[in-house]
Design an enzyme around this catalytic site. Structure first.
Site, PDB file in Angstrom:
ATOM      1  N   LYS A  81    -100.759 -71.620 -11.440  1.00  0.00           N
ATOM      2  CA  LYS A  81    -100.600 -72.597 -12.514  1.00  0.00           C
ATOM      3  C   LYS A  81     -99.579 -73.657 -12.108  1.00  0.00           C
ATOM      4  O   LYS A  81     -98.546 -73.349 -11.498  1.00  0.00           O
ATOM      5  CB  LYS A  81    -100.137 -71.876 -13.786  1.00  0.00           C
ATOM      6  N   SER A 157    -101.213 -72.774 -22.738  1.00  0.00           N
ATOM      7  CA  SER A 157    -101.161 -73.870 -21.793  1.00  0.00           C
ATOM      8  C   SER A 157    -101.829 -73.563 -20.461  1.00  0.00           C
ATOM      9  O   SER A 157    -102.024 -74.441 -19.628  1.00  0.00           O
ATOM     10  CB  SER A 157     -99.696 -74.248 -21.541  1.00  0.00           C
ATOM     11  N   SER A 181     -99.263 -68.499 -23.796  1.00  0.00           N
ATOM     12  CA  SER A 181     -99.993 -69.332 -22.845  1.00  0.00           C
ATOM     13  C   SER A 181    -100.873 -68.573 -21.865  1.00  0.00           C
ATOM     14  O   SER A 181    -101.730 -69.179 -21.220  1.00  0.00           O
ATOM     15  CB  SER A 181     -99.015 -70.205 -22.052  1.00  0.00           C
TER      16      SER A 181
END
Length: 468
Positions: A81, A157, A181
Site C-alpha cells: 500500500k 483506505s 482501512s
C-alpha cells in the site's frame, strides 16, 4: 493455465516451486500481465515496476533450482500500500502534497521482512489521500473501482489492495488499518483482511497515528494471511513500541477446537442501523459458529458508540501531523481533508490527554467484556459496496455506515473481516471477528474455522475471470 496461476494461494505457489511445477518468473510474469490488463478497469495500482519484479523473480528462481529457498515467501508476489515505505519507490500517500523527489532509500519494517523472506515486491496499491477516507479516490491517482462491479466503491483506505486481491492479481497485499482501512475494503471486495493487534507488526517511521494503526495482510485465504503475519511480525528495532516478538509460526497453528469458545454475536454493537441484507447474511454467518460447536450468545449492546471519542483523539493527532504543511501543500489536498485539518487546529495537550484517559476507560471496558467472551462477532460495515460517485450510501451520513471498526483501533484489539456471502446485486459482505488484545492467533483460528465450514475462495468476479 495462466489464468489458473493467478488464483493460486501463496501456500500453493510455495508447493509448486518446491515441486518445480512452476517458476517464480512464470508467476511474476502472470501477475504483471494481469495487473496491466486490469488497471484500466479497476485502477488498483499507483506504481508497477516490472523490471524490479522480474529481477527479484529470477533471483528466487535460481534459489529454488539450487534447493535453497530464502524464507517463507520466496518467489511469492506481494503488493505494498502506498502508505508504507518501500525502498526505491516513492511513497506518496495518495497525495500531490508529498514531494516525489526524495531519496526513498529505506524499507519500512514489514517490507524489509517480506524481502528477507524472498517475496517478489512488484508494485504499490492505491490509497485514499493520507489513508484518511473510506473511499479510494484521489486527485493523484484517480478512482479505484470494485472488481465485482466497477461502478461500486472498493472502500478505503486500502481500496487498491482489496481490488487487487479480489481481481486475482497477486495472492498477498500489505495494507494498513487505523480506523478500518483493511477490514472495510476486505468486506466490500470479498477477500480476507486481518488487522493485527497494536504492536504486533513493527511500524516505521513514527507517526502520531501509530497507537491506532496496524499493518497487516489482505489475502484470499486465512492460511496466506497467517503465513504473511509469521513474516511481518518479526522484530525491528526501529519501532520501540512494538510487542516483544513471540516467534509464532501463525500458519502452523490455525487448527483449534471451536467447542471451547464463548462467542458474543452483536448485530448492531451499539444500536447501529444495518441494511437488511447485510444483517441477514452476517446473522447466518454467526450461526456457523454454533454449528461448529461454539457457545454463541446474542449481545445487543457491546459498548457505547465511539464516534465522539475517536474524533477527540484524532483531533490532536491531526493537528500535530499536519502542523508543518505549507499553504502550497494544503492547496493541493482534498478540500474535505483540509477542512478536517483546519478543524483540528488549536488542539491542546489537556484536551488530547483527556480524550486518551477516556480511551483507556473504553479499553478497560472491552478487557472486561472479554473476560466473559473469547471472541466478538459483528458485521464489518452496515451496507455493501455502494455507487462510486456517492460520498456515502443513501440514507447514511459520515461514519454511520461503518460504525463497527474504529472501536478496535482505539482498543488495539486484533480483528478480521471474513467473506460471508453476497447481496442480491452480487456484492460481497463481510463478518468481523474480534479478539481480546494480544490474541491475534485466536482471531486467525476462528477465521480459519469459519473458512473451512463456509469457504469463499472459489467465488471470483466475472471481470477478473475474463482476463487471461
Amino acid at each position: 493455465m495462466q489464468n489458473g496461476i493467478a488464483w493460486l494461494s501463496a501456500t500453493a505457489l510455495r508447493d509448486a516451486y518446491h515441486r518445480k511445477a512452476l517458476s517464480p518468473v512464470e508467476v511474476t510474469e502472470t501477475v504483471l500481465r494481469r495487473a496491466e490488463a486490469l488497471q484500466s478497469s479497476i485502477n488498483a495500482f499507483c506504481l508497477i515496476d516490472p523490471q524490479a519484479a522480474l529481477a527479484q523473480a529470477r533471483a528466487s528462481e535460481a534459489r529454488w533450482l539450487r534447493g535453497e529457498p530464502q524464507g517463507l515467501l520466496d518467489g511469492v508476489p506481494v503488493s505494498i500500500k502506498d502508505i508504507i515505505l518501500t525502498k526505491g519507490w516513492p511513497t506518496l500517500r495518495g497525495s500531490k502534497a508529498v514531494d516525489p523527489n526524495q531519496a526513498w532509500d529505506e524499507d519500512g519494517p514489514a517490507v524489509a521482512r517480506l524481502r528477507e523472506h524472498g517475496a517478489v515486491v512488484f508494485g504499490k496499491t492505491t490509497t485514499s489521500e493520507f489513508a484518511s477516507k473510506p473511499a479510494t479516490s484521489t486527485a493523484l491517482c484517480g478512482i479505484t473501482r470494485n472488481p465485482w462491479n466497477p461502478e461500486r466503491t472498493p472502500g478505503g483506505s486500502s481500496g487498491g489492495a482489496g481490488a487487487a486481491i479480489a481481481a486475482g492479481i497477486a495472492p498477498l497485499a500489505l495494507a494498513t488499518d487505523a480506523g478500518g482501512s483493511i477490514r472495510m475494503p476486505s468486506s466490500l471486495c470479498g477477500v480476507f483482511g486481518f488487522k493485527p493487534g497494536g504492536g504486533r507488526v513493527p511500524m516505521y517511521p513514527p507517526t502520531p497515528y501509530a497507537s491506532l494503526a496496524g499493518f497487516g495482510p489482505m489475502t484470499r485465504t486465512v492460511t496466506d494471511a497467517a503465513l504473511m503475519l509469521s513474516v511481518i511480525s518479526q522484530p525491528d528495532g526501529r519501532d520501540w513500541e512494538a510487542l516483544p516478538p513471540d516467534g509464532m509460526a501463525y500458519h502452523e497453528k490455525l487448527q483449534a477446537d471451536p467447542r471451547t469458545w464463548r462467542i458474543a454475536w452483536s448485530p448492531t454493537m451499539h444500536g447501529a442501523r444495518v441494511d437488511a441484507e447485510v444483517a441477514a447474511l452476517t446473522a447466518a454467518a454467526a450461526k456457523v459458529f454454533t454449528q461448529l460447536g461454539a457457545k454463541v450468545e446474542l449481545v445487543e449492546t457491546v459498548c457505547e458508540n465511539d464516534k465522539d471519542l475517536l474524533g477527540r483523539v484524532m483531533r490532536g493527532f491531526t493537528d500535530f501531523a499536519f502542523s508543518s504543511f505549507t499553504p502550497e501543500q494544503l492547496a493541493v489536498i482534498d478540500p474535505e481533508i483540509v477542512q478536517r485539518i483546519e478543524a483540528s487546529r488549536g488542539a491542546t495537550a489537556i484536551s488530547h490527554l483527556d480524550a486518551e484517559m477516556q480511551r483507556a476507560q473504553f479499553a478497560r471496558h472491552m478487557n472486561d467484556f472479554h473476560q466473559h467472551y473469547d471472541l466478538l462477532l459483528t458485521p464489518v460495515t452496515a451496507v455493501a459496496a455502494f455507487p462510486i460517485e456517492q460520498r456515502a450510501p443513501e440514507g447514511y451520513a459520515g461514519r454511520d455506515w461503518y460504525p463497527f471498526l474504529s472501536s478496535f483501533n482505539l482498543t488495539r484489539q486484533p480483528a478480521a473481516s471474513v467473506p460471508c456471502g453476497f447481496t442480491r446485486e452480487g456484492m460481497p459482505v463481510g463478518l468481523q471477528i474480534v479478539g481480546p488484545r494480544h490474541h491475534d492467533l485466536r482471531v486467525l483460528q476462528a477465521a480459519y474455522a469459519f473458512e473451512q465450514a463456509a469457504p469463499w475462495a472459489a467465488h471470483r468476479p466475472a471481470l477478473a475471470e475474463a482476463i487471461d
